[in-house]
Design a protein around this motif. Structure first.
Motif, PDB file in Angstrom:
ATOM      1  N   GLY A   1       0.839  -1.195   0.000  1.00 35.50           N
ATOM      2  CA  GLY A   1       0.000   0.000   0.000  1.00 35.50           C
ATOM      3  C   GLY A   1       0.872   1.241   0.000  1.00 35.50           C
ATOM      4  O   GLY A   1       2.027   1.203   0.420  1.00 35.50           O
ATOM      5  N   ALA A   2       0.295   2.351  -0.473  1.00 33.41           N
ATOM      6  CA  ALA A   2       1.065   3.587  -0.635  1.00 33.41           C
ATOM      7  C   ALA A   2       1.655   4.062   0.686  1.00 33.41           C
ATOM      8  O   ALA A   2       2.703   4.693   0.719  1.00 33.41           O
ATOM      9  CB  ALA A   2       0.173   4.674  -1.235  1.00 33.41           C
ATOM     10  N   ARG A   3       0.988   3.772   1.803  1.00 34.58           N
ATOM     11  CA  ARG A   3       1.507   4.179   3.117  1.00 34.58           C
ATOM     12  C   ARG A   3       1.849   2.947   3.955  1.00 34.58           C
ATOM     13  O   ARG A   3       1.843   3.015   5.185  1.00 34.58           O
ATOM     14  CB  ARG A   3       0.462   5.060   3.833  1.00 34.58           C
ATOM     15  CG  ARG A   3       0.196   6.398   3.105  1.00 34.58           C
ATOM     16  CD  ARG A   3      -0.960   7.147   3.754  1.00 34.58           C
ATOM     17  NE  ARG A   3      -2.185   6.337   3.718  1.00 34.58           N
ATOM     18  CZ  ARG A   3      -2.883   5.967   4.807  1.00 34.58           C
ATOM     19  NH1 ARG A   3      -2.519   6.352   5.992  1.00 34.58           N
ATOM     20  NH2 ARG A   3      -3.955   5.229   4.668  1.00 34.58           N
ATOM     21  N   ASP A   4       2.143   1.839   3.276  1.00 37.32           N
ATOM     22  CA  ASP A   4       2.405   0.578   3.989  1.00 37.32           C
ATOM     23  C   ASP A   4       1.316   0.299   5.007  1.00 37.32           C
ATOM     24  O   ASP A   4       1.587  -0.118   6.135  1.00 37.32           O
ATOM     25  CB  ASP A   4       3.785   0.619   4.675  1.00 37.32           C
ATOM     26  CG  ASP A   4       4.909   0.534   3.666  1.00 37.32           C
ATOM     27  OD1 ASP A   4       4.788  -0.278   2.735  1.00 37.32           O
ATOM     28  OD2 ASP A   4       5.889   1.290   3.789  1.00 37.32           O
ATOM     29  N   GLU A   5       0.089   0.542   4.600  1.00 33.38           N
ATOM     30  CA  GLU A   5      -1.029   0.430   5.541  1.00 33.38           C
ATOM     31  C   GLU A   5      -1.659  -0.968   5.554  1.00 33.38           C
ATOM     32  O   GLU A   5      -2.576  -1.219   6.329  1.00 33.38           O
ATOM     33  CB  GLU A   5      -2.091   1.505   5.224  1.00 33.38           C
ATOM     34  CG  GLU A   5      -2.946   1.261   3.974  1.00 33.38           C
ATOM     35  CD  GLU A   5      -2.260   1.624   2.659  1.00 33.38           C
ATOM     36  OE1 GLU A   5      -1.046   1.901   2.667  1.00 33.38           O
ATOM     37  OE2 GLU A   5      -2.940   1.596   1.608  1.00 33.38           O
ATOM     38  N   VAL A   6      -1.145  -1.867   4.709  1.00 33.34           N
ATOM     39  CA  VAL A   6      -1.740  -3.206   4.616  1.00 33.34           C
ATOM     40  C   VAL A   6      -0.700  -4.269   4.936  1.00 33.34           C
ATOM     41  O   VAL A   6       0.420  -4.240   4.434  1.00 33.34           O
ATOM     42  CB  VAL A   6      -2.302  -3.471   3.195  1.00 33.34           C
ATOM     43  CG1 VAL A   6      -2.978  -4.836   3.118  1.00 33.34           C
ATOM     44  CG2 VAL A   6      -3.276  -2.380   2.775  1.00 33.34           C
ATOM     45  N   LEU A   7      -1.090  -5.183   5.798  1.00 33.61           N
ATOM     46  CA  LEU A   7      -0.276  -6.362   6.090  1.00 33.61           C
ATOM     47  C   LEU A   7      -0.688  -7.422   5.073  1.00 33.61           C
ATOM     48  O   LEU A   7      -1.875  -7.721   4.934  1.00 33.61           O
ATOM     49  CB  LEU A   7      -0.614  -6.819   7.506  1.00 33.61           C
ATOM     50  CG  LEU A   7       0.346  -7.710   8.245  1.00 33.61           C
ATOM     51  CD1 LEU A   7       1.717  -7.068   8.371  1.00 33.61           C
ATOM     52  CD2 LEU A   7      -0.212  -7.984   9.638  1.00 33.61           C
ATOM     53  N   LYS A   8       0.292  -7.982   4.365  1.00 32.99           N
ATOM     54  CA  LYS A   8      -0.010  -8.790   3.183  1.00 32.99           C
ATOM     55  C   LYS A   8       0.320 -10.268   3.403  1.00 32.99           C
ATOM     56  O   LYS A   8       1.481 -10.624   3.584  1.00 32.99           O
ATOM     57  CB  LYS A   8       0.806  -8.214   2.021  1.00 32.99           C
ATOM     58  CG  LYS A   8       0.727  -8.915   0.721  1.00 32.99           C
ATOM     59  CD  LYS A   8       1.634  -8.184  -0.273  1.00 32.99           C
ATOM     60  CE  LYS A   8       1.875  -8.970  -1.530  1.00 32.99           C
ATOM     61  NZ  LYS A   8       2.990  -8.391  -2.309  1.00 32.99           N
ATOM     62  N   VAL A   9      -0.690 -11.092   3.354  1.00 35.74           N
ATOM     63  CA  VAL A   9      -0.517 -12.536   3.534  1.00 35.74           C
ATOM     64  C   VAL A   9      -0.375 -13.188   2.157  1.00 35.74           C
ATOM     65  O   VAL A   9      -1.318 -13.209   1.370  1.00 35.74           O
ATOM     66  CB  VAL A   9      -1.730 -13.136   4.288  1.00 35.74           C
ATOM     67  CG1 VAL A   9      -1.637 -14.657   4.350  1.00 35.74           C
ATOM     68  CG2 VAL A   9      -1.819 -12.550   5.692  1.00 35.74           C
ATOM     69  N   CYS A  10       0.826 -13.677   1.857  1.00 37.60           N
ATOM     70  CA  CYS A  10       1.117 -14.207   0.515  1.00 37.60           C
ATOM     71  C   CYS A  10       1.966 -15.474   0.634  1.00 37.60           C
ATOM     72  O   CYS A  10       3.144 -15.488   0.304  1.00 37.60           O
ATOM     73  CB  CYS A  10       1.846 -13.098  -0.269  1.00 37.60           C
ATOM     74  SG  CYS A  10       2.286 -13.509  -1.957  1.00 37.60           S
ATOM     75  N   PRO A  11       1.360 -16.560   1.159  1.00 40.07           N
ATOM     76  CA  PRO A  11       2.128 -17.801   1.314  1.00 40.07           C
ATOM     77  C   PRO A  11       2.254 -18.525  -0.033  1.00 40.07           C
ATOM     78  O   PRO A  11       1.520 -18.206  -0.967  1.00 40.07           O
ATOM     79  CB  PRO A  11       1.252 -18.617   2.276  1.00 40.07           C
ATOM     80  CG  PRO A  11      -0.148 -18.157   1.982  1.00 40.07           C
ATOM     81  CD  PRO A  11      -0.047 -16.711   1.559  1.00 40.07           C
ATOM     82  N   PRO A  12       3.152 -19.495  -0.125  1.00 37.11           N
ATOM     83  CA  PRO A  12       3.124 -20.346  -1.314  1.00 37.11           C
ATOM     84  C   PRO A  12       1.729 -20.966  -1.442  1.00 37.11           C
ATOM     85  O   PRO A  12       1.105 -21.292  -0.429  1.00 37.11           O
ATOM     86  CB  PRO A  12       4.167 -21.426  -1.018  1.00 37.11           C
ATOM     87  CG  PRO A  12       5.078 -20.820  -0.007  1.00 37.11           C
ATOM     88  CD  PRO A  12       4.224 -19.906   0.809  1.00 37.11           C
ATOM     89  N   LEU A  13       1.251 -21.140  -2.664  1.00 33.27           N
ATOM     90  CA  LEU A  13      -0.090 -21.723  -2.868  1.00 33.27           C
ATOM     91  C   LEU A  13      -0.122 -23.176  -2.426  1.00 33.27           C
ATOM     92  O   LEU A  13      -1.189 -23.732  -2.169  1.00 33.27           O
ATOM     93  CB  LEU A  13      -0.486 -21.633  -4.342  1.00 33.27           C
ATOM     94  CG  LEU A  13      -0.406 -20.255  -5.001  1.00 33.27           C
ATOM     95  CD1 LEU A  13      -0.848 -20.330  -6.461  1.00 33.27           C
ATOM     96  CD2 LEU A  13      -1.248 -19.240  -4.241  1.00 33.27           C
ATOM     97  N   THR A  14       1.057 -23.782  -2.342  1.00 35.02           N
ATOM     98  CA  THR A  14       1.156 -25.206  -2.007  1.00 35.02           C
ATOM     99  C   THR A  14       1.236 -25.431  -0.497  1.00 35.02           C
ATOM    100  O   THR A  14       1.357 -26.568  -0.057  1.00 35.02           O
ATOM    101  CB  THR A  14       2.439 -25.782  -2.630  1.00 35.02           C
ATOM    102  OG1 THR A  14       3.529 -24.911  -2.289  1.00 35.02           O
ATOM    103  CG2 THR A  14       2.341 -25.867  -4.145  1.00 35.02           C
TER     104      THR A  14
END
Ligand code: PLP
Length: 420
Positions: free
Chosen positions: A382-395
């Motif tokens: 996010g533009a202000r680093d306002e989002v914590l992003k959950v992006c694990p391997p799909l497997t």
């Protein structure tokens, strides 16, 4: 373990290593291990370059076999068996079942290389210099892609004018009540608007770096319709949201789009090997031989890994499984966001690219720091680093997913004390 070599010898531009200050050594699946043997769950997954996990066993076997047999590694863009096999399998497993007909251009191996190629082709085909891109877009950091990227900090680093891009508001940019497609159409249709007709709309169906902003299927369909009515090409940048990240192989399947041009990179290389490709509707493939080139177009080892990775897409099992795990993530993040204060936090995203947004900047960064101390690698966007992003391997398996989400939950409680 000392990290002096990095501070002494590596450029100040280094970035992710600052958020995850250790020295990693090996990794399998969703697990990373540092030089001290500490284990971390990986919810970063190479920003979507590791959809099939670290050192995926089946893909790694194909890669090792190829190396053992002296398979050709570099061949410019000459015909190789590895490339032929990849194209045949990609056509048979991904394109044909979705009734998509595309020619494949292998650009240089990074995402931004694919975007540059797509923009150049769109300008060539239409004869128009400007391209339309959206608020909160991220398309890479070489000059053409950077002109389409919206982050002010990234743009300022260019040091030159970033031109030939018209900026339009993404879905929901002005809130739910303003229909941004109607606004864009007015600018395009009105002879007196002062806006030149662009060569193309360059769009992410869900903005990843921009903060997990999901365009609705309706908005995307209307954008495609608007593009068609005005002879504007539709380019989908599926570099991060594609390769299953948001559910289907392509992120635009949920809207039933048939984009003119599609950019893929990140996980197309199967096991984290560099590969990028531009899918082009056959009638738009107006390149002259060699008109756009590059030494590392099509990495043959990556073709081998990419072909092996497509095994996941031969049935719909994988997609179903992604959907099931995505529902777990939605449920758990919703519970965490509620604990963290219903008004202050909300869940965003799609598939295995979801997150929690806070209005107060700084909160997600502190949670990510706490999570890292507890053995979870997770980033903010996010533009202000306002989002914590959950992006694990799909497997990732259910245990790993829940273990990572448990750490996340504890970190939120640690940082926010269970109160907003
Ligand atoms: C990562 C990314 C790019 C740029 O890819 P690089 O390999 O870093 O050049 C472009 N578009 C999107 C949507 C991305 O996520």
């Amino acid at each position: 373990m000392s990290q002096d070599v990095f501070t002494t010898l590596e450029s100040e531009v280094r970035f992710y290593c600052r958020a995850f200050p250790t020295v990693f050594e090996r990794a399998t699946g969703h697990e990373l291990f540092d030089r001290d043997g500490r284990r971390y769950i990986d919810f970063l997954a190479g920003c979507g370059a590791l959809n099939y996990g670290h050192n995926n066993a089946a893909i790694k076997r194909a890669v090792l076999r190829y190396l053992e047999n002296d398979g050709i590694l570099h061949a410019m863009d000459m015909h190789t068996r590895a490339k032929a096999e990849f194209m045949e399998v990609f056509d048979g497993v991904v394109l044909k079942p979705r009734q998509l007909a595309y020619k494949m251009q292998f650009s240089g191996p990074t995402g931004t290389n694919a975007v540059e190629a797509a923009l150049k082709l769109a300008r060539k085909v239409t004869g128009r210099p400007t391209v339309a891109a959206f608020t909160h877009a991220f398309h890479g950091v070489t000059l053409g892609s950077l002109a389409a990227t919206s982050s002010r900090g990234k743009r300022q680093a260019a040091g030159v004018d970033l031109t030939n891009v018209t900026r339009f508001p993404f879905d929901g940019y002005f809130g739910a009540d303003i229909d941004t497609i109607a606004l864009i159409e007015k600018f395009i249709a009105d002879e007196g608007s002062g806006v030149d007709i662009p060569a193309a709309f360059l769009v992410e169906t869900m903005q990843a770096e921009g903060g997990l902003n999901v365009a609705s299927a309706d908005w995307l369909q209307r954008l495609q319709g608007l593009a068609q009515r005005h002879g504007i090409l539709l380019i989908v940048d599926d570099i991060q949201a594609g390769c299953g990240r948001t559910g289907g192989f392509f992120s635009f399947e949920r809207a039933g789009l048939y984009p003119d041009i599609v950019c893929l990179s990140k996980s197309i290389g199967g096991i984290g090997l560099p590969l990028a490709m531009v899918l082009i509707k056959p009638e738009l493939d107006r390149w002259e031989p060699g008109e756009h080139n590059g030494t590392f177009r099509g990495n043959n080892l990556a073709f081998v890994a990419a072909t092996a990775a497509l095994d996941y897409w031969k049935t719909d099992r994988f997609e179903t499984d992604i959907g099931r795990k995505a529902a777990t993530v939605t449920d758990r993040l919703t519970a965490i966001a509620t604990v963290a204060g219903a008004n202050a936090a909300r869940v965003k995203g799609l598939g295995l690219l979801q997150g929690i947004a806070w209005d107060r900047p700084g909160v997600p960064g502190r949670i990510a720091e706490a999570a890292f101390r507890d053995g979870l690698v997770i980033e903010t966007c996010g533009a202000r680093d306002e989002v914590l992003k959950v992006c694990p391997p799909l497997t990732i398996d259910d245990d790993g997913l829940n273990e990572g989400l448990d750490i996340l939950e504890r970190s939120v409680e640690t940082v926010l004390g269970g109160a907003p």
